[in-house]
Design an enzyme around this catalytic site. Structure first.
Site, PDB file in Angstrom:
ATOM      1  N   MET A   1      94.092  32.469 -46.130  1.00 18.74           N
ATOM      2  CA  MET A   1      94.570  33.502 -47.052  1.00 18.74           C
ATOM      3  C   MET A   1      95.914  33.076 -47.648  1.00 18.74           C
ATOM      4  O   MET A   1      96.646  33.902 -48.194  1.00 18.74           O
ATOM      5  CB  MET A   1      94.687  34.845 -46.342  1.00 18.74           C
ATOM      6  CG  MET A   1      93.328  35.327 -45.831  1.00 18.74           C
ATOM      7  SD  MET A   1      93.186  37.105 -45.694  1.00 18.74           S
ATOM      8  CE  MET A   1      94.412  37.459 -44.465  1.00 18.74           C
TER       9      MET A   1
ATOM     10  N   HIS B   1      97.997  26.508 -40.248  1.00 16.54           N
ATOM     11  CA  HIS B   1      97.003  26.113 -41.256  1.00 16.54           C
ATOM     12  C   HIS B   1      96.981  24.583 -41.384  1.00 16.54           C
ATOM     13  O   HIS B   1      95.911  23.983 -41.515  1.00 16.54           O
ATOM     14  CB  HIS B   1      97.373  26.690 -42.628  1.00 16.54           C
ATOM     15  CG  HIS B   1      97.405  28.191 -42.687  1.00 16.54           C
ATOM     16  ND1 HIS B   1      98.565  28.906 -42.882  1.00 16.54           N
ATOM     17  CD2 HIS B   1      96.413  29.105 -42.602  1.00 16.54           C
ATOM     18  CE1 HIS B   1      98.281  30.194 -42.918  1.00 16.54           C
ATOM     19  NE2 HIS B   1      96.992  30.353 -42.746  1.00 16.54           N
TER      20      HIS B   1
HETATM   21  P1  AMP Z   1      94.756  33.202 -42.349  1.00 11.54           P
HETATM   22  O1  AMP Z   1      95.366  32.556 -43.537  1.00 11.54           O
HETATM   23  O2  AMP Z   1      95.705  33.998 -41.527  1.00 11.54           O
HETATM   24  O3  AMP Z   1      93.479  33.938 -42.663  1.00 11.54           O
HETATM   25  O4  AMP Z   1      94.319  32.010 -41.394  1.00 11.54           O
HETATM   26  C1  AMP Z   1      93.500  30.969 -41.852  1.00 11.54           C
HETATM   27  C2  AMP Z   1      93.050  30.156 -40.670  1.00 11.54           C
HETATM   28  O5  AMP Z   1      94.199  29.639 -39.994  1.00 11.54           O
HETATM   29  C3  AMP Z   1      92.279  30.997 -39.642  1.00 11.54           C
HETATM   30  O6  AMP Z   1      91.207  30.228 -39.142  1.00 11.54           O
HETATM   31  C4  AMP Z   1      93.310  31.254 -38.584  1.00 11.54           C
HETATM   32  O7  AMP Z   1      92.754  31.463 -37.297  1.00 11.54           O
HETATM   33  C5  AMP Z   1      94.107  29.977 -38.616  1.00 11.54           C
HETATM   34  N1  AMP Z   1      95.448  30.177 -38.044  1.00 11.54           N
HETATM   35  C6  AMP Z   1      96.312  31.181 -38.328  1.00 11.54           C
HETATM   36  N2  AMP Z   1      97.412  31.085 -37.562  1.00 11.54           N
HETATM   37  C7  AMP Z   1      97.246  30.005 -36.770  1.00 11.54           C
HETATM   38  C8  AMP Z   1      98.027  29.381 -35.749  1.00 11.54           C
HETATM   39  N3  AMP Z   1      99.222  29.838 -35.396  1.00 11.54           N
HETATM   40  N4  AMP Z   1      97.528  28.274 -35.164  1.00 11.54           N
HETATM   41  C9  AMP Z   1      96.309  27.801 -35.504  1.00 11.54           C
HETATM   42  N5  AMP Z   1      95.531  28.330 -36.456  1.00 11.54           N
HETATM   43  C10 AMP Z   1      95.982  29.418 -37.082  1.00 11.54           C
END
Ligand code: AMP
Length: 280
Positions: A27, A34
């Protein structure tokens, strides 16, 4: 690096891309968590596609869709430095046309943990992920263990719908003091940010208790909750759960390992985190 807003143009480009293709859905407001997903995708694939889309259908009516942090220029610069091949930044209207009427419900798993507090969240997540998988046709897709329930739901969807895509989960990336990286951490005030490290401390406390031989889930959960309430001012716990990792069924007694998941409001910010409890 090529940037696409248009679904058909991206599809056309993908036709000529070298396989395997790895997809990293995000997102945006990218952070090191990420980036770890993208780095792993680069190791495993010839072509890496990163998508940036703040998916409206996974936010509840009183949640933070409008104010969710966004910084596309910063994201694009970061992705360039990683030599990402394709970035897909679709418009809301191109993914959800006026007569969009098809939804993906991953039953049972979507009722657990986050499901109690965010009733339609996983319907939105599963639907957008399936749409992105259909558009980008990857061989591999990458998700963070930070959202452990999301990983299980996507795996279940891929198995149930016979998709030929490998779902890879990447360990949670943390700040120097243990706080799990999250785009939402920017909502925290300075004091809240300081005390938010206690979420991870409470997970470590649980691991220590388990290693000492305590395998009663209630006792461990009570210690975790007490730690959070004692150490984080203005905190409100949504849940502390100990479950089997893939079924997300509650456990009374932990045998070899279990998923410990937490959701807690720190002031106005809702944070989630988790740890696999295991015998070292
Ligand atoms: P988001 O942009 O929050 O929807 O996250 C995109 C992807 O990054 C999702 O698969 C999340 O689980 C992963 N993600 C978010 N935060 C972390 C983190 N601290 N460590 C590893 N992966 C993450």
């Amino acid at each position: 690096m090529k940037i696409y807003n248009n679904i058909e143009q991206l599809r056309e480009a993908i036709k000529n891309a070298e396989r395997p293709i790895g997809l990293v859905p995000t997102m945006g407001f990218l952070h090191q968590g990420h980036l770890e997903l993208i780095n792993q995708a680069k190791k495993d694939n010839k072509t890496v596609i990163v998508t940036i889309f703040v998916n409206p259908t996974q936010f509840g009516p009183n949640e933070d869709y409008e104010k969710y942090p966004r910084d596309i220029d910063h994201d694009i610069n970061l992705l360039k430095s990683l030599e990402t091949n394709f970035v897909f930044i679709p418009e809301r209207e191109s993914l959800y046309t006026e007569n969009h009427n098809t939804w993906v419900n991953v039953e049972k798993l979507d009722e657990k943990l986050e499901g109690h507090f965010r009733p339609n969240h996983f319907k939105g997540v599963a639907t957008i992920v399936l749409k992105l998988l259909n558009i980008t046709t990857p061989d591999n897709a990458y998700f963070g263990q930070k959202d452990a329930q999301q990983v299980q739901i996507i795996k279940q969807m891929v198995a149930d719908l016979n998709l030929s895509i490998k779902i890879n989960s990447i360990p949670t990336v943390r700040e120097y003091d243990g706080l799990a990286l999250s785009s939402r951490n920017v909502y925290l005030t300075k004091d809240e940010r300081k005390s938010a490290k206690e979420i991870y401390q409470s997970l470590l406390l649980a691991q220590t208790l388990f290693e000492k031989g305590i395998n009663n889930a209630e006792i461990i959960k009570k210690n975790v909750s007490d730690h959070i309430i004692k150490n984080i001012k203005n905190s409100k716990i949504d849940y502390v759960s100990i479950t089997q990792e893939s079924s997300l069924e509650d456990l009374q007694t932990i045998k070899d390992s279990a998923l410990l998941s937490i959701a807690v409001h720190v002031g106005k910010t809702r944070l989630i985190d988790n740890l696999i409890l295991s015998k070292k």
